[in-house]
Structure formats: C-alpha cells, structure tokens
Design a protein around this motif. Structure first.
Motif, PDB file in Angstrom:
ATOM      1  N   GLU A   7       0.846  -1.204   0.000  1.00  0.00           N
ATOM      2  CA  GLU A   7       0.000   0.000   0.000  1.00  0.00           C
ATOM      3  C   GLU A   7       0.880   1.253   0.000  1.00  0.00           C
ATOM      4  OE1 GLU A   7      -3.321  -0.997   2.683  1.00  0.00           O
ATOM      5  OE2 GLU A   7      -3.354   1.175   3.027  1.00  0.00           O
ATOM      6  N   LYS A   8       1.962   1.209   0.825  1.00  0.00           N
ATOM      7  CA  LYS A   8       2.795   2.403   0.984  1.00  0.00           C
ATOM      8  C   LYS A   8       3.776   2.605  -0.184  1.00  0.00           C
ATOM      9  CE  LYS A   8       5.736   4.679   4.296  1.00  0.00           C
ATOM     10  NZ  LYS A   8       6.315   4.647   5.598  1.00  0.00           N
ATOM     11  N   TYR A   9       4.433   1.522  -0.628  1.00  0.00           N
ATOM     12  CA  TYR A   9       5.524   1.690  -1.603  1.00  0.00           C
ATOM     13  C   TYR A   9       5.131   1.336  -3.041  1.00  0.00           C
ATOM     14  CZ  TYR A   9       8.226   1.935   2.698  1.00  0.00           C
ATOM     15  OH  TYR A   9       8.690   2.296   3.926  1.00  0.00           O
ATOM     16  N   GLY A  10       3.948   0.717  -3.222  1.00  0.00           N
ATOM     17  CA  GLY A  10       3.520   0.377  -4.578  1.00  0.00           C
ATOM     18  C   GLY A  10       3.820  -1.078  -4.942  1.00  0.00           C
ATOM     19  N   MET A  11       3.732  -1.366  -6.250  1.00  0.00           N
ATOM     20  CA  MET A  11       3.775  -2.768  -6.690  1.00  0.00           C
ATOM     21  C   MET A  11       5.185  -3.275  -6.980  1.00  0.00           C
ATOM     22  SD  MET A  11       0.277  -2.906  -8.861  1.00  0.00           S
ATOM     23  CE  MET A  11      -0.186  -4.614  -8.684  1.00  0.00           C
ATOM     24  N   VAL A  12       6.176  -2.401  -6.823  1.00  0.00           N
ATOM     25  CA  VAL A  12       7.574  -2.847  -6.858  1.00  0.00           C
ATOM     26  C   VAL A  12       8.309  -2.080  -5.771  1.00  0.00           C
ATOM     27  CG1 VAL A  12       9.696  -2.998  -8.193  1.00  0.00           C
ATOM     28  CG2 VAL A  12       7.521  -3.265  -9.347  1.00  0.00           C
ATOM     29  N   TYR A  13       8.885  -2.785  -4.824  1.00  0.00           N
ATOM     30  CA  TYR A  13       9.671  -2.118  -3.785  1.00  0.00           C
ATOM     31  C   TYR A  13      10.762  -3.070  -3.321  1.00  0.00           C
ATOM     32  CZ  TYR A  13       6.607  -4.786  -0.675  1.00  0.00           C
ATOM     33  OH  TYR A  13       5.913  -5.807  -0.064  1.00  0.00           O
ATOM     34  N   LYS A  14      11.619  -2.545  -2.444  1.00  0.00           N
ATOM     35  CA  LYS A  14      12.776  -3.345  -2.031  1.00  0.00           C
ATOM     36  C   LYS A  14      12.619  -3.753  -0.575  1.00  0.00           C
ATOM     37  CE  LYS A  14      16.329  -0.995  -0.979  1.00  0.00           C
ATOM     38  NZ  LYS A  14      17.279   0.083  -1.168  1.00  0.00           N
ATOM     39  N   VAL A  15      12.926  -5.005  -0.252  1.00  0.00           N
ATOM     40  CA  VAL A  15      13.043  -5.381   1.162  1.00  0.00           C
ATOM     41  C   VAL A  15      14.446  -5.938   1.357  1.00  0.00           C
ATOM     42  CG1 VAL A  15      10.592  -5.931   1.532  1.00  0.00           C
ATOM     43  CG2 VAL A  15      12.157  -7.755   0.850  1.00  0.00           C
ATOM     44  N   ARG A  16      14.868  -5.977   2.598  1.00  0.00           N
ATOM     45  CA  ARG A  16      16.200  -6.523   2.851  1.00  0.00           C
ATOM     46  C   ARG A  16      16.066  -7.980   3.275  1.00  0.00           C
ATOM     47  NH1 ARG A  16      20.214  -2.095   3.870  1.00  0.00           N
ATOM     48  NH2 ARG A  16      19.785  -2.036   1.656  1.00  0.00           N
ATOM     49  N   GLY A  17      16.900  -8.837   2.681  1.00  0.00           N
ATOM     50  CA  GLY A  17      16.953 -10.239   3.101  1.00  0.00           C
ATOM     51  C   GLY A  17      17.959 -10.399   4.220  1.00  0.00           C
ATOM     52  N   CYS A  18      18.320 -11.644   4.548  1.00  0.00           N
ATOM     53  CA  CYS A  18      19.295 -11.877   5.615  1.00  0.00           C
ATOM     54  C   CYS A  18      20.666 -11.349   5.210  1.00  0.00           C
ATOM     55  CB  CYS A  18      19.410 -13.377   5.886  1.00  0.00           C
ATOM     56  SG  CYS A  18      17.951 -14.043   6.665  1.00  0.00           S
ATOM     57  N   PHE A  19      21.436 -10.889   6.166  1.00  0.00           N
ATOM     58  CA  PHE A  19      22.813 -10.415   5.996  1.00  0.00           C
ATOM     59  C   PHE A  19      22.916  -9.299   4.951  1.00  0.00           C
ATOM     60  CE2 PHE A  19      22.984 -15.131   6.682  1.00  0.00           C
ATOM     61  CZ  PHE A  19      23.137 -15.037   8.046  1.00  0.00           C
ATOM     62  N   TYR A  49      -0.175  -9.538  -5.269  1.00  0.00           N
ATOM     63  CA  TYR A  49      -0.842  -9.209  -6.538  1.00  0.00           C
ATOM     64  C   TYR A  49      -2.350  -9.476  -6.404  1.00  0.00           C
ATOM     65  CZ  TYR A  49      -2.603  -9.678 -11.293  1.00  0.00           C
ATOM     66  OH  TYR A  49      -3.359  -9.547 -12.430  1.00  0.00           O
ATOM     67  N   ASN A  50      -2.679 -10.647  -5.818  1.00  0.00           N
ATOM     68  CA  ASN A  50      -4.100 -11.003  -5.661  1.00  0.00           C
ATOM     69  C   ASN A  50      -4.846 -10.040  -4.753  1.00  0.00           C
ATOM     70  OD1 ASN A  50      -3.861 -13.221  -7.260  1.00  0.00           O
ATOM     71  ND2 ASN A  50      -4.010 -14.739  -5.623  1.00  0.00           N
ATOM     72  N   LYS A  51      -4.091  -9.266  -3.939  1.00  0.00           N
ATOM     73  CA  LYS A  51      -4.753  -8.353  -3.004  1.00  0.00           C
ATOM     74  C   LYS A  51      -4.423  -6.898  -3.302  1.00  0.00           C
ATOM     75  CE  LYS A  51      -5.338 -11.510   0.799  1.00  0.00           C
ATOM     76  NZ  LYS A  51      -4.933 -11.857   2.150  1.00  0.00           N
ATOM     77  N   SER A  52      -3.932  -6.658  -4.507  1.00  0.00           N
ATOM     78  CA  SER A  52      -3.535  -5.290  -4.819  1.00  0.00           C
ATOM     79  C   SER A  52      -4.759  -4.430  -5.154  1.00  0.00           C
ATOM     80  CB  SER A  52      -2.558  -5.341  -5.986  1.00  0.00           C
ATOM     81  OG  SER A  52      -2.846  -4.315  -6.882  1.00  0.00           O
ATOM     82  N   ALA A  53      -4.834  -3.247  -4.528  1.00  0.00           N
ATOM     83  CA  ALA A  53      -5.981  -2.357  -4.762  1.00  0.00           C
ATOM     84  C   ALA A  53      -5.992  -1.885  -6.217  1.00  0.00           C
ATOM     85  CB  ALA A  53      -5.916  -1.167  -3.819  1.00  0.00           C
ATOM     86  N   SER A  54      -4.795  -1.718  -6.838  1.00  0.00           N
ATOM     87  CA  SER A  54      -4.838  -1.205  -8.217  1.00  0.00           C
ATOM     88  C   SER A  54      -5.369  -2.246  -9.200  1.00  0.00           C
ATOM     89  CB  SER A  54      -3.505  -0.624  -8.686  1.00  0.00           C
ATOM     90  OG  SER A  54      -2.458  -1.386  -8.261  1.00  0.00           O
TER      91      SER A  54
END
Ligand code: HEM
Length: 530
Positions: free
Chosen positions: A59-71, A425-430
């Motif tokens: 909702e906040k960052y849109g349909m492409v955003y970055k998250v951090r994985g381990c390390f 994707y299945n729960k995306s408001a857009s």
C-alpha cells in the motif's frame, strides 16, 4: 597457506554479501530493515497472519519495492502486472533461486520439472553447473500436458466424488466417537483426501496415506537463517545435514525412499498393461510410461526423469489443494448465511449422480466463493526468482525512486533476487479495487473483477502463477476443489468453535495454525445435514 585460503574465503564471502548494495536497487524505496541478520524476513514470513506487514508495504511503496533479506542482501518484491509477465515469460532470464534449486535437487532430484531450466544464476560462491537446459523443461511439460488437459480432466469428477465420500465416512466415524457439538480438527484428513485424489486422478493408484505424511510445519527464525545460508553451503555438507537423525529429516528420507519405491511399482505394473496391448490409458502414469518406452527422442523420458515426476506432482498438488479446501471451510464457517446459500444451490442444481463439468460450472455461488478463496488464500504466497543475466524490468505504473526520479523500468543485475509476490498481486488495490483486502465472494458475481490482460491462467488470479512455469495442475485443482467442496457442503454444516483462534501462517504454503497451541490444525464444529 591455510590463512591465505581462509582470508580469501572471508573476503569472497564479504564481497558476495555486499555485492549489489550500491547498484540501481539502492534507489528503490522500501521499508526500513530492523536487523542486519534477518533483514525484513521475520516481518515477511513470521507475521502472525501472512501479509500483516507485506500488504501494508505494498500500500505504501507500490507494486515494486525493495526489502532486505538476511545479511543485508536486497530483494525486489514485485506484484506489478507488466513486470510479472516479463519475469514469468522467460525461464532463461529469471530462474528459480539457487536456494530453491538446491533444496529441490536434494529432496527430489535434478530431473524433476521443478529443477530443470535454463542457465543457473552464477553469482553464488558455490554456483552449480547444471547439465540440463530450458529445453528439458519444455520437453517434460509437453509430454505431461495431455494428462492435465481439459479433455482428460473432464473424466475426473467421479474419482473426486469417491474421494470426497471416503472423507465423509471418515468424519462420520469421528463424529460418532465424540460428543455432539465438539470441534473436530479437519486439517490432516483433508491432506489425506487430496493425496488420494492425486494418486487416483493421475495414476489410478492409492498412495498409502500412513506412509506419505505431509511435512507441513511453520517457519522459524532458524529456518530463515538456514534458507539464507543454503546457497553458501558446499553440497557434501548440505547432503550430510539432510541425513542428520532429526524427526523431520528422517521423515524426509523415508518419504523419498517411498516415492522411489512407489514409482518403481507403478512403472512395472503399467508397463505390463501396455505390453499386453492396452494402450487406452490417458492418465499421467500412462503418458509417462509411454514416453519412457518411446523411441522418439523428442517425446522420450528417461527412467530417472519418470521416477522424479510422480513425487513432484504429489508434492506440488497435495498440500496446496488441501490447504485451499481447509481455508474454504474456515471461511464458510465464518459466513453461515453464504454457506446456506451455497448449500441451497448445490441441492437444487447438483443431482445425487455423477457431477459433470457443466454441472460444476453452473454453480454460481460455489464458484464465486472458490475464486475468492483462491484469491485471498493463494496457496504459495511468494515464489522466488533470480536473474541469470543483466536485464531491464518494465513497469505498468511508474515508481518514484529515493532520489525523486519517476521511472518506468528498473535495471536488474545478474544474480538479483526477485520475490514474485503472488498473494500481494491477488490483493492489490490497483488490480482489484479499494476493497481488495476484504473476503467478498460477491465481487465475482457483480462484475467487480478485472477482465482481460490476465497474468495467471484462471480468473485473472496469480495463485497458479503464469508463464512458462504456470501450475500444470490448475484445472485438476479447480475440478477437485469444486467436487470435494460441493460434497462436503451437501453433507455437513461448518461452524467456528467459540474460542476459535486461527491464524494464517506460512510454511511453504499458507496453513491454518491454532494460536493457543501453536499447532497446524483447523478445529471446526462439523454437523451432519439431516
Ligand atoms: C490450489 C492448488 C494449487 C495451487 C495454489 C498451486 C500453485 C502452484 C504454483 C504457484 C506453481 C508455480 C511454482 C513456482 O514456479 O514457484 C505451481 C507449479 C506446479 N504445480 Fe501447482 N498448484 C496447485 C495444485 C496443483 C495440482 C493439483 C497439481 C498436480 C496434480 C500441481 C502440479 C504442479 C506442478 C507439477 C508444478 C511445477 C510446474 C513447472 O515447474 O513447470 N499443482 N503450482
């Protein structure tokens, strides 16, 4: 000498961990990472209810955003339709991640259709050289496709109905042995039923439920770290670990041995039938055995390939379908009025005889409900991919980078991890509108769902993925769910116990977990319809 090797290994490891940190991806916005060790992974996979954080991030960052994985390793979360189509269409550019590939290879083998693909992502320090190509995947799919075509699936409703009736008898027996109104855990018996459905629907064979037990358990912090370290562990160590005498690993080895024995028995017995001149079989087993006996190289399947496809299909199709039916019964228990509406529809439209394909398609309320369950409870919420070379990801909507630029495409570096965010994707408001997070079967009846330009094969859902690795069993699953659900609803009512505290955790697939006990279970009050 030893110290030189050690220093080089540490240097290489640090370089690998830091690679990509200063590339274009550093400009893609995303949530802050609360920990260097876990990154955002605990929020992503250990949330009390799957998506507690992820859907808010979307909702906040849109349909492409970055998250951090381990390390500190970045990964891109993608639910943008144009980007998804691009990622899913070409298995040579976006392969399954090296972590997934190594696990699959050890659990099933390197000839399973899950494993075969194009080039392997090679930025991992222990990258593998795989002697198979994307062409092998296409050949395996081409051989197996007829056993999952609409023509073959049309023959399956009577088999699924038999499976449903064995389950009904089982529940009747449980009910007789307990006080009326007492909750009954339906989760594990649903897994037994879907195992029966796959065995009989693909091979006309009853797989022994007691032997092939489900491995469903939920994720843990240790599991997150293990997943991150798997690409770094030498193969001999990974294999040795899988032989450690823990309960889970013993069960795993036992299942593998059983799967191989069952494949042997199946091959021998079906070869006998074919040698006796009976070539009428069109189920998966017949298709595979004929391919194993074929002289034509394009349509031939080696024994090793044959023996790894049956367990692959069982693993892919049992848990996913059982969990979907479990979530359907949970939602029915929460919605008594809708439950009654579906029951009335089944009573008026489905006769007691064998249901046909068109009978099942005519169940408007049941089908709307099933689609909504598949949308809200996508069995596999995320599928991992890794870029095998540098490429550019197209976007359907521009995003704003952390430096304020509006961009319509994202440069992707070789080795980049991508999370195909199926559930998001299945729960995306857009895509689905402002009420996308609500469970609302009526959206499928009132025309409130997107039409056209679908990413997935069914109802515009991404639940069965799409592209070259789309779920081969999606028609099988839909028909199985329609038949089993309609028989269960015809025979029983479902209600939530007063103290129900079900959460939606992620194992590999999403499973119901009773919060107070921490067990994977779904206790419901199940009552015979008189
Ligand atoms: C509701 C039930 C099901 C769901 C949600 C589901 C979902 C999926 C998804 C998301 C994938 C892609 C995985 C990936 O590439 O990461 C997949 C692949 C696959 N599924 Fe299903 N599936 C279901 C039922 C079935 C059934 C019933 C069968 C077989 C009878 C089956 C057989 C397979 C196979 C063999 C693949 C691998 C395809 C390939 O790599 O080319 N699935 N499924």
């Amino acid at each position: 000498m030893e110290s030189i090797v050690l220093t080089a290994a540490i240097g290489f490891g640090v370089l690998w961990l830091w690679s990509g940190r200063f590339g274009f991806l550093s400009k893609i916005p995303g949530p802050p990472s609360p920990s260097w060790i876990y990154g955002n992974m605990r929020e992503l996979v250990l949330a009390e209810n799957y998506g507690d954080y992820e859907f808010k991030w979307q909702e906040k960052y849109g349909m492409v955003y970055k998250v951090r994985g381990c390390f500190g390793k970045d990964r891109l979360m993608v639910s943008d339709p144009a980007a998804l189509k691009y990622i899913l269409s070409d298995t040579a550019i976006f392969a399954r991640s090296d972590q997934q590939q190594r696990v699959v290879r050890e659990l099933i083998g390197e000839k399973t259709m899950f494993y075969v693909h194009g080039k392997f992502p090679s930025n991992s320090p222990f990258f593998l050289l795989i002697p198979v190509t994307g062409a092998d995947h296409r050949r395996l799919r081409n051989i197996m496709n007829p056993a999952f075509s609409a023509t073959y699936i049309r023959a399956l409703p009577p088999i699924f109905k038999k499976v449903a009736h064995r389950l009904i008898e089982n529940w009747d027996t449980v009910q007789e042995s307990q006080p009326s109104g007492e909750p009954m855990d339906i989760f594990h018996s649903l897994h037994d039923a879907t195992l029966d459905a796959i065995g009989e629907g693909t091979c006309h064979y009853m797989i022994d439920n007691a032997l092939f037990r489900t491995l469903a358990s939920t994720r843990s912090k240790l599991g997150i770290i293990t997943d991150a370290l798997i690409p770094l562990v030498p193969t001999f160590l990974l294999r040795a670990t899988l032989h450690l005498p823990t309960q889970a690993f013993r069960l795993l080895q036992k299942n593998k041995a059983i799967a191989s024995r069952v494949s042997d028995d199946l091959l021998k017995s079906r070869m006998e039938t074919l040698k006796m001149g009976d070539e009428s079989g069109r189920d998966l087993l017949s298709v595979l055995v004929k391919a194993n006996m074929s002289d034509n190289s394009a349509g031939r399947m080696t024994y090793e390939e044959f023996s790894q496809q049956i367990p692959s299909v069982v693993i892919a199709g049992q848990e996913t379908t059982a969990n979907t039916i479990a979530w359907a019964l949970y939602e029915l228990a929460k919605n008594p009025e809708y439950q009654e509406q579906v029951r009335q529809e089944i009573a008026t439209k489905l006769t007691a005889g064998e249901p046909s394909f068109s009978d099942l398609d005519g169940l408007i309320y049941l089908n709307a409900f099933m689609k909504e369950v598949l949308r809200v409870y996508a069995g596999l919420p995320i599928s991992e991919r890794q870029a095998t070379r540098d490429t550019v990801l197209p976007l359907s909507q521009p995003i704003i980078t952390t430096t304020g630029e509006s961009i319509n495409e994202i440069p992707i570096e070789k080795g980049q991890h991508i999370a195909v965010a199926i559930s998001a994707y299945n729960k995306s408001a857009s895509v689905w509108g402002e009420d996308a997070l609500e469970f609302k079967p009526s959206r499928w009846i009132n025309g409130g769902v997107p039409a056209g330009n679908a990413v997935g094969p069914y109802a515009n859902l991404l639940t069965f993925l799409g592209g070259a690795r789309v779920c081969i069993g999606w028609r099988f699953a839909i028909t199985e769910i329609q038949v089993i659900l309609s028989e269960l609803i015809r025979h029983f009512t479902f209600a939530l116990p007063q103290d129900s505290d079900i959460c939606c955790n992620v194992a590999l697939t999403i499973v119901p977990v009773t919060k107070s006990t921490g067990s994977t279970s779904l206790p419901l009050i199940v009552t015979r319809v008189e």
